[in-house]
Design a protein around this motif. Structure first.
Motif, PDB file in Angstrom:
ATOM      1  N   GLU A 213       0.851  -1.186   0.000  1.00 30.18           N
ATOM      2  CA  GLU A 213       0.000   0.000   0.000  1.00 30.18           C
ATOM      3  C   GLU A 213       0.886   1.234   0.000  1.00 30.18           C
ATOM      4  OE1 GLU A 213      -2.397  -0.189   3.456  1.00 30.18           O
ATOM      5  OE2 GLU A 213      -3.714  -1.790   2.699  1.00 30.18           O
ATOM      6  N   GLY A 214       0.308   2.373  -0.367  1.00 35.41           N
ATOM      7  CA  GLY A 214       1.026   3.622  -0.210  1.00 35.41           C
ATOM      8  C   GLY A 214       1.202   3.950   1.261  1.00 35.41           C
ATOM      9  N   GLU A 215       2.310   4.626   1.588  1.00 32.82           N
ATOM     10  CA  GLU A 215       2.545   4.972   2.988  1.00 32.82           C
ATOM     11  C   GLU A 215       1.397   5.827   3.520  1.00 32.82           C
ATOM     12  OE1 GLU A 215       6.410   6.337   5.479  1.00 32.82           O
ATOM     13  OE2 GLU A 215       5.816   7.635   3.840  1.00 32.82           O
ATOM     14  N   PHE A 313      -0.273  16.271  -4.733  1.00 33.66           N
ATOM     15  CA  PHE A 313       1.167  15.996  -4.615  1.00 33.66           C
ATOM     16  C   PHE A 313       1.579  15.080  -5.757  1.00 33.66           C
ATOM     17  CE2 PHE A 313      -1.196  13.273  -1.619  1.00 33.66           C
ATOM     18  CZ  PHE A 313      -1.010  12.044  -2.227  1.00 33.66           C
ATOM     19  N   ASP A 314       2.881  14.914  -5.924  1.00 33.01           N
ATOM     20  CA  ASP A 314       3.381  13.949  -6.902  1.00 33.01           C
ATOM     21  C   ASP A 314       3.057  12.544  -6.414  1.00 33.01           C
ATOM     22  OD1 ASP A 314       4.384  16.101  -8.199  1.00 33.01           O
ATOM     23  OD2 ASP A 314       6.484  15.746  -7.670  1.00 33.01           O
ATOM     24  N   GLY A 315       2.475  11.732  -7.280  1.00 28.42           N
ATOM     25  CA  GLY A 315       2.126  10.387  -6.844  1.00 28.42           C
ATOM     26  C   GLY A 315       1.583   9.553  -7.977  1.00 28.42           C
ATOM     27  N   ILE A 316       0.850   8.522  -7.587  1.00 32.82           N
ATOM     28  CA  ILE A 316       0.276   7.581  -8.534  1.00 32.82           C
ATOM     29  C   ILE A 316      -1.193   7.369  -8.173  1.00 32.82           C
ATOM     30  CG2 ILE A 316       1.014   5.598  -7.140  1.00 32.82           C
ATOM     31  CD1 ILE A 316       1.299   3.991  -9.692  1.00 32.82           C
ATOM     32  N   PRO A 341       1.495   8.590  -2.628  1.00 30.97           N
ATOM     33  CA  PRO A 341       2.752   9.243  -3.019  1.00 30.97           C
ATOM     34  C   PRO A 341       3.747   8.250  -3.594  1.00 30.97           C
ATOM     35  CG  PRO A 341       2.641   8.981  -0.649  1.00 30.97           C
ATOM     36  CD  PRO A 341       1.305   8.557  -1.175  1.00 30.97           C
ATOM     37  N   LEU A 342       4.601   8.740  -4.472  1.00 36.48           N
ATOM     38  CA  LEU A 342       5.637   7.899  -5.061  1.00 36.48           C
ATOM     39  C   LEU A 342       6.766   7.655  -4.063  1.00 36.48           C
ATOM     40  CD1 LEU A 342       5.886   9.524  -8.604  1.00 36.48           C
ATOM     41  CD2 LEU A 342       4.987   7.265  -8.076  1.00 36.48           C
ATOM     42  N   GLU A 343       7.389   6.454  -4.201  1.00 35.65           N
ATOM     43  CA  GLU A 343       8.598   6.087  -3.454  1.00 35.65           C
ATOM     44  C   GLU A 343       8.369   5.997  -1.954  1.00 35.65           C
ATOM     45  OE1 GLU A 343      11.711   8.726  -4.476  1.00 35.65           O
ATOM     46  OE2 GLU A 343      11.715   8.168  -6.604  1.00 35.65           O
ATOM     47  N   ARG A 344       7.135   5.941  -1.522  1.00 36.17           N
ATOM     48  CA  ARG A 344       6.849   5.765  -0.085  1.00 36.17           C
ATOM     49  C   ARG A 344       5.740   4.730   0.043  1.00 36.17           C
ATOM     50  NH1 ARG A 344       5.894  11.567   2.439  1.00 36.17           N
ATOM     51  NH2 ARG A 344       4.798  11.848   0.456  1.00 36.17           N
ATOM     52  N   TYR A 345       6.165   3.477   0.253  1.00 33.56           N
ATOM     53  CA  TYR A 345       5.230   2.367   0.332  1.00 33.56           C
ATOM     54  C   TYR A 345       5.366   1.663   1.686  1.00 33.56           C
ATOM     55  CZ  TYR A 345       4.984   2.952  -4.740  1.00 33.56           C
ATOM     56  OH  TYR A 345       4.813   3.455  -5.993  1.00 33.56           O
ATOM     57  N   ASP A 398      -2.902  -7.362  11.420  1.00 36.91           N
ATOM     58  CA  ASP A 398      -2.179  -6.641  10.380  1.00 36.91           C
ATOM     59  C   ASP A 398      -0.889  -6.076  10.965  1.00 36.91           C
ATOM     60  OD1 ASP A 398      -4.057  -7.179   8.487  1.00 36.91           O
ATOM     61  OD2 ASP A 398      -5.100  -5.263   8.665  1.00 36.91           O
ATOM     62  N   VAL A 399       0.228  -6.463  10.357  1.00 37.25           N
ATOM     63  CA  VAL A 399       1.541  -5.983  10.768  1.00 37.25           C
ATOM     64  C   VAL A 399       2.094  -5.112   9.644  1.00 37.25           C
ATOM     65  CG1 VAL A 399       3.898  -6.652  11.388  1.00 37.25           C
ATOM     66  CG2 VAL A 399       1.961  -8.000  12.211  1.00 37.25           C
ATOM     67  N   GLU A 400       2.412  -3.858   9.954  1.00 39.03           N
ATOM     68  CA  GLU A 400       2.933  -2.943   8.953  1.00 39.03           C
ATOM     69  C   GLU A 400       4.453  -2.998   8.946  1.00 39.03           C
ATOM     70  OE1 GLU A 400       1.393   0.941   9.573  1.00 39.03           O
ATOM     71  OE2 GLU A 400      -0.706   0.287   9.653  1.00 39.03           O
ATOM     72  N   ALA A 401       5.026  -2.909   7.740  1.00 38.12           N
ATOM     73  CA  ALA A 401       6.474  -2.989   7.593  1.00 38.12           C
ATOM     74  C   ALA A 401       6.921  -2.092   6.453  1.00 38.12           C
ATOM     75  CB  ALA A 401       6.915  -4.436   7.338  1.00 38.12           C
ATOM     76  N   ASP A 402       8.141  -1.561   6.582  1.00 38.21           N
ATOM     77  CA  ASP A 402       8.770  -0.827   5.494  1.00 38.21           C
ATOM     78  C   ASP A 402       9.358  -1.828   4.510  1.00 38.21           C
ATOM     79  OD1 ASP A 402       8.168   1.645   6.507  1.00 38.21           O
ATOM     80  OD2 ASP A 402      10.042   1.822   7.645  1.00 38.21           O
ATOM     81  N   VAL A 403       9.355  -1.464   3.231  1.00 38.65           N
ATOM     82  CA  VAL A 403       9.925  -2.325   2.202  1.00 38.65           C
ATOM     83  C   VAL A 403      11.101  -1.611   1.563  1.00 38.65           C
ATOM     84  CG1 VAL A 403       8.252  -1.460   0.514  1.00 38.65           C
ATOM     85  CG2 VAL A 403       9.450  -3.614   0.071  1.00 38.65           C
ATOM     86  N   ASP A 404      12.189  -2.363   1.396  1.00 36.19           N
ATOM     87  CA  ASP A 404      13.397  -1.811   0.799  1.00 36.19           C
ATOM     88  C   ASP A 404      13.446  -2.242  -0.662  1.00 36.19           C
ATOM     89  OD1 ASP A 404      15.817  -0.731   0.234  1.00 36.19           O
ATOM     90  OD2 ASP A 404      17.015  -2.199   1.347  1.00 36.19           O
ATOM     91  N   ALA A 405      12.885  -1.400  -1.537  1.00 38.28           N
ATOM     92  CA  ALA A 405      12.854  -1.721  -2.959  1.00 38.28           C
ATOM     93  C   ALA A 405      12.681  -0.437  -3.746  1.00 38.28           C
ATOM     94  CB  ALA A 405      11.713  -2.691  -3.282  1.00 38.28           C
TER      95      ALA A 405
END
Length: 448
Positions: A213-215, A313-316, A341-345, A398-405
């Protein structure tokens, strides 16, 4: 021919006792025996199965103890034993006791299957027959064909637990034998490897279905009641801040703007005329009405601006395909599109309630997406939602996590499977703890 006849006799019966009785009777008739007995090894000792020309019931009493002892004597030595003594030296104490009178004769021939002595056949004569040694050799040949068939029938009727115990007992004897040295070494190595494997610590991971999901997500809603005029983007499109996304029909607002613009002009003219006449009351009234027209005009201009929905904002765009709804009526507050937003998932992992207690913030894991099954993405737990919900018949958190990609490789809405490393545990525990926990919970539920 007698060997084939005996084998045919055995195969003509479906059950062991009838087949063994028929075999014993055939041998007794063919060799002039007063009695022929058949027995098989059970728990290390011979158990009688059948007698010639007699019933097969009640063969375990004391009356048959000497007969069973003679069979055990032959089985223990793994060779034929006869009395009066002939042939190779052997222990014949039980046979000498079994022989009737001074002239009686007894011979026991073992039944051998795959190199193991599994039973015996004992033949008794009232007097020693001529050619006793060749007769015993002939019995050995006869039983080498019919004996294994009888043993297979015996095994088929033995309970499964006893069969397993017997197989283990035979394996143990082979391991203890002089020929089992290599097997003992191999077994020891296998056991050692199994112990080391089960005791080896491994990363224990928990997890489940996951989605990206988006951040943060922004919903764009209809600012007022109206009609859809145009939709310039669709889900999946990248947009810049301020880019026009949706237009609503503005004919009514344009008419209202012209109306209030015209009214404003009239009040300004009335104000100028009142100033020329020095009519202070008319001046105040015209000025107030002009201010009212300006307020309405500002309100219409604001509604006209809101009728053009732009990207905040810039996004998708992640949701809201309006390309097939042009001209459709819209209600104030109705969601039109969703942007991220882009680049923040973030990754939302559905962890089963049985494993949630082991999950902590900061733990590392991996995510395999259905779109990228062979490329695991690194994730880190950031938040644990403390409320469970049902998914496909089970409770999950539901466990939220940052993704490194890189943002170019992933998109909101992608799904896959995530695993979170929660501890280092022995492999045996990782394989068995679910079963152990289930048994403990079941037992606790059964207890009063």
């Amino acid at each position: 021919m007698l060997a084939l006849s005996l084998q045919a006799t055995v195969l003509s019966y479906a059950r062991l006792r009838e087949a063994a009785t028929a075999l014993a009777s055939e041998i007794a008739s063919a060799k002039g025996c007063s009695r022929v007995s058949v027995g098989f090894v059970v728990n290390g000792f011979v158990s009688l199965v059948a007698l010639s020309h007699g019933g097969s019931e009640g063969l375990g009493g004391k009356a048959f103890a000497p007969l069973a002892a003679a069979m055990d004597e032959s089985v223990a030595q793994g060779a034929s034993v006869q009395w009066p003594a002939d042939g190779a030296p052997a222990i014949r104490l039980a046979h000498s006791r079994l022989a009737t009178g001074a002239t009686g004769a007894v011979a026991t021939v073992p039944i051998v299957y795959l190199g193991d002595t599994v039973g015996a056949v004992t033949c008794e004569w009232p007097s020693r027959p001529p050619g006793f040694a060749p007769l015993v050799a002939e019995l050995e040949n006869l039983l080498s064909l019919a004996g294994p068939v009888l043993y297979l029938m015996h095994q088929r009727e033995v309970p499964l637990g006893r069969r397993v115990a017997e197989a283990l007992r035979r394996a143990g004897r082979k391991l203890r034998s002089t020929d089992g040295a290599r097997a003992r070494i191999g077994l020891a190595l296998v056991v050692l490897a199994a112990v080391l494997l089960l005791a080896m610590p491994v990363d224990y991971r928990v997890g489940g279905r996951a989605r990206i999901e988006g951040e943060q997500q922004r919903s764009l809603v209809a600012p007022a009641d109206g009609f859809l005029k145009a939709a310039h983007v669709r889900p999946g499109d990248h947009v810049k801040a301020g880019q026009l996304l949706v237009e609503m029909a503005d004919q009514d607002l344009s008419l209202q703007r012209r109306k209030w613009s015209s009214d404003l002009g009239q009040q300004e003219n009335a104000y100028a005329s009142a100033v020329a006449r020095a009519d202070r009351a008319a001046m105040v009234i015209a000025l107030a009405r002009a201010d009212e027209a300006r307020a309405h005009l500002a309100l219409v201009d604001a509604e006209l601006a809101r009728a053009r929905i732009v990207a905040p904002f810039d996004g998708i765009v992640v949701d809201g395909d309006l390309s097939q709804s042009l001209g459709a009526p819209l209600e104030r507050g109705k969601p039109l599109m969703v942007m991220a937003p882009l680049e923040r998932y973030r990754v939302v992992v559905q962890v089963d309630e049985r494993d949630i207690a082991r999950v902590k913030t900061g733990q590392q894991g991996a995510l395999a997406l259905s779109a990228l099954p062979w490329d695991a993405l690194a994730i880190r737990v950031t938040r644990i939602t403390p409320v469970a919900h049902a998914v496909e018949g089970r409770n999950v958190f539901d466990v939220e996590a940052d993704v490194d990609a890189a943002a170019a490789r992933i998109r909101p809405g992608l799904e896959g499977v995530a695993k979170i490393a929660v501890a280092r545990v022995p492999l045996a525990w990782a394989w068995s703890h679910r079963l152990v926990d289930w048994v403990r919970l079941s037992v606790w539920g059964w207890l009063p």
